[in-house]
Design an enzyme around this catalytic site. Structure first.
Site, PDB file in Angstrom:
ATOM      1  CD  GLU A  59      91.652  47.492  71.476  1.00  0.00           C
ATOM      2  OE1 GLU A  59      92.770  47.035  72.601  1.00  0.00           O
ATOM      3  OE2 GLU A  59      91.297  48.542  71.364  1.00  0.00           O
ATOM      4  CG  ASP A  94      99.735  48.015  76.274  1.00  0.00           C
ATOM      5  OD1 ASP A  94     101.022  47.642  76.025  1.00  0.00           O
ATOM      6  OD2 ASP A  94      98.796  49.265  75.944  1.00  0.00           O
ATOM      7  CE1 TYR A 141      89.266  54.891  75.398  1.00  0.00           C
ATOM      8  CE2 TYR A 141      86.864  53.810  76.866  1.00  0.00           C
ATOM      9  CZ  TYR A 141      87.436  54.703  75.333  1.00  0.00           C
ATOM     10  OH  TYR A 141      86.591  53.556  74.444  1.00  0.00           O
ATOM     11  CD1 TRP A 142      86.032  52.991  84.215  1.00  0.00           C
ATOM     12  CD2 TRP A 142      87.343  54.244  85.930  1.00  0.00           C
ATOM     13  NE1 TRP A 142      85.018  52.745  85.240  1.00  0.00           N
ATOM     14  CE2 TRP A 142      85.991  53.160  86.528  1.00  0.00           C
ATOM     15  CE3 TRP A 142      87.804  54.435  86.770  1.00  0.00           C
ATOM     16  CZ2 TRP A 142      85.396  53.846  87.397  1.00  0.00           C
ATOM     17  CZ3 TRP A 142      87.721  54.583  87.991  1.00  0.00           C
ATOM     18  CH2 TRP A 142      86.339  54.450  88.510  1.00  0.00           C
ATOM     19  CE1 TYR A 180      88.596  58.901  76.674  1.00  0.00           C
ATOM     20  CE2 TYR A 180      88.339  58.188  74.113  1.00  0.00           C
ATOM     21  CZ  TYR A 180      88.738  58.795  74.926  1.00  0.00           C
ATOM     22  OH  TYR A 180      90.090  58.872  75.295  1.00  0.00           O
ATOM     23  CG  HIS A 237      88.671  52.820  71.301  1.00  0.00           C
ATOM     24  ND1 HIS A 237      88.541  52.530  72.543  1.00  0.00           N
ATOM     25  CD2 HIS A 237      89.069  51.241  70.933  1.00  0.00           C
ATOM     26  CE1 HIS A 237      89.112  51.426  73.260  1.00  0.00           C
ATOM     27  NE2 HIS A 237      89.571  50.262  72.223  1.00  0.00           N
ATOM     28  CG  ASN A 238      95.065  52.826  69.055  1.00  0.00           C
ATOM     29  OD1 ASN A 238      95.811  53.544  68.075  1.00  0.00           O
ATOM     30  ND2 ASN A 238      95.390  52.288  69.540  1.00  0.00           N
ATOM     31  N   GLY A 239      93.503  56.090  70.050  1.00  0.00           N
ATOM     32  CA  GLY A 239      94.215  57.122  70.300  1.00  0.00           C
ATOM     33  C   GLY A 239      94.604  58.153  71.155  1.00  0.00           C
TER      34      GLY A 239
END
Length: 200
Positions: free
Chosen positions: A33, A43, A58-59, A86, A112-114
């Site tokens: 990241e 972003d 996400y948070w 998460y 995490h990314n998707g």
């Protein structure tokens, strides 16, 4: 004295149920990241904050630790706990979708990314695996998730359904599938410990 005993019990319980993504894998995600630990950047129309580039949905999916997204994302321990909670929340769904008993660091990276469990199988997260292989050590990539003592328990899936709307910084899709979180207790125990510390 009572608070000390309760805090000790809470910490012990937290450790017993916080299995999942390893510290080595979390370190790998930080390398990929490359986020500013004390700032957010725009972003795809929304801010991504801190080392792990955490977005607001996400948070929210990691049970909203701290008083705000920014406060948590800029705090090293809180940000790590958010990533841990998460990924733990949706790990059982990824295991089902990938037909695995244990997830690899690459699986967690895609999650995490998707955008949660959809990222585990989504083709749009395959490039993230390439980044992980380029930036992380072999030991970090080899790390498998820690055994989950709740995985075989019916109680681990007894929480109310939750709408997962997480959009990560590199995704092109947003998930809106009704999901059942399995790891709410870990975050609840962390909040209990924080409350006990404040009252000591």
């Amino acid at each position: 004295m009572q608070f000390v005993v309760l805090a000790t019990l809470a910490v012990t319980l937290a450790k017993s149920i916080s299995a999942g993504i390893t510290d080595a894998c979390i370190s790998c995600l930080a390398k990929v990241e490359l986020g500013n630990p004390n700032a957010c950047n725009e972003d795809q129309g929304s801010p991504s904050c801190g080392v792990y580039q955490i977005k607001l949905p996400y948070w929210q999916d990691c049970y909203e630790p701290g008083n705000s997204l920014e406060e948590c994302a800029f705090n090293e321990q809180c940000a790590k706990d958010c990533v841990r909670d998460y990924t733990s929340r949706y790990a059982h769904l990824c295991k089902e979708q990938l037909d695995k008993d244990r997830l690899s660091c690459e699986d967690y990276g895609r999650m995490h990314n998707g955008g949660g469990p959809s990222g585990c199988r989504g083709t749009w997260t395959l490039h993230y695996v390439d980044l992980m292989r380029n930036k992380c050590t072999p030991d970090e990539l080899r790390s498998l998730d820690e055994p989950d003592p709740l995985a075989s328990s019916s109680e681990s899936r007894s929480f109310p359904p939750t709408e997962n709307t997480s959009t990560r910084s590199h995704t092109t899709e947003t998930t809106s599938t009704t999901l059942t979180p399995s790891r709410a207790p870990a975050a609840s125990v962390r909040r209990l410990v924080q409350m006990l510390h404040r009252h000591q």
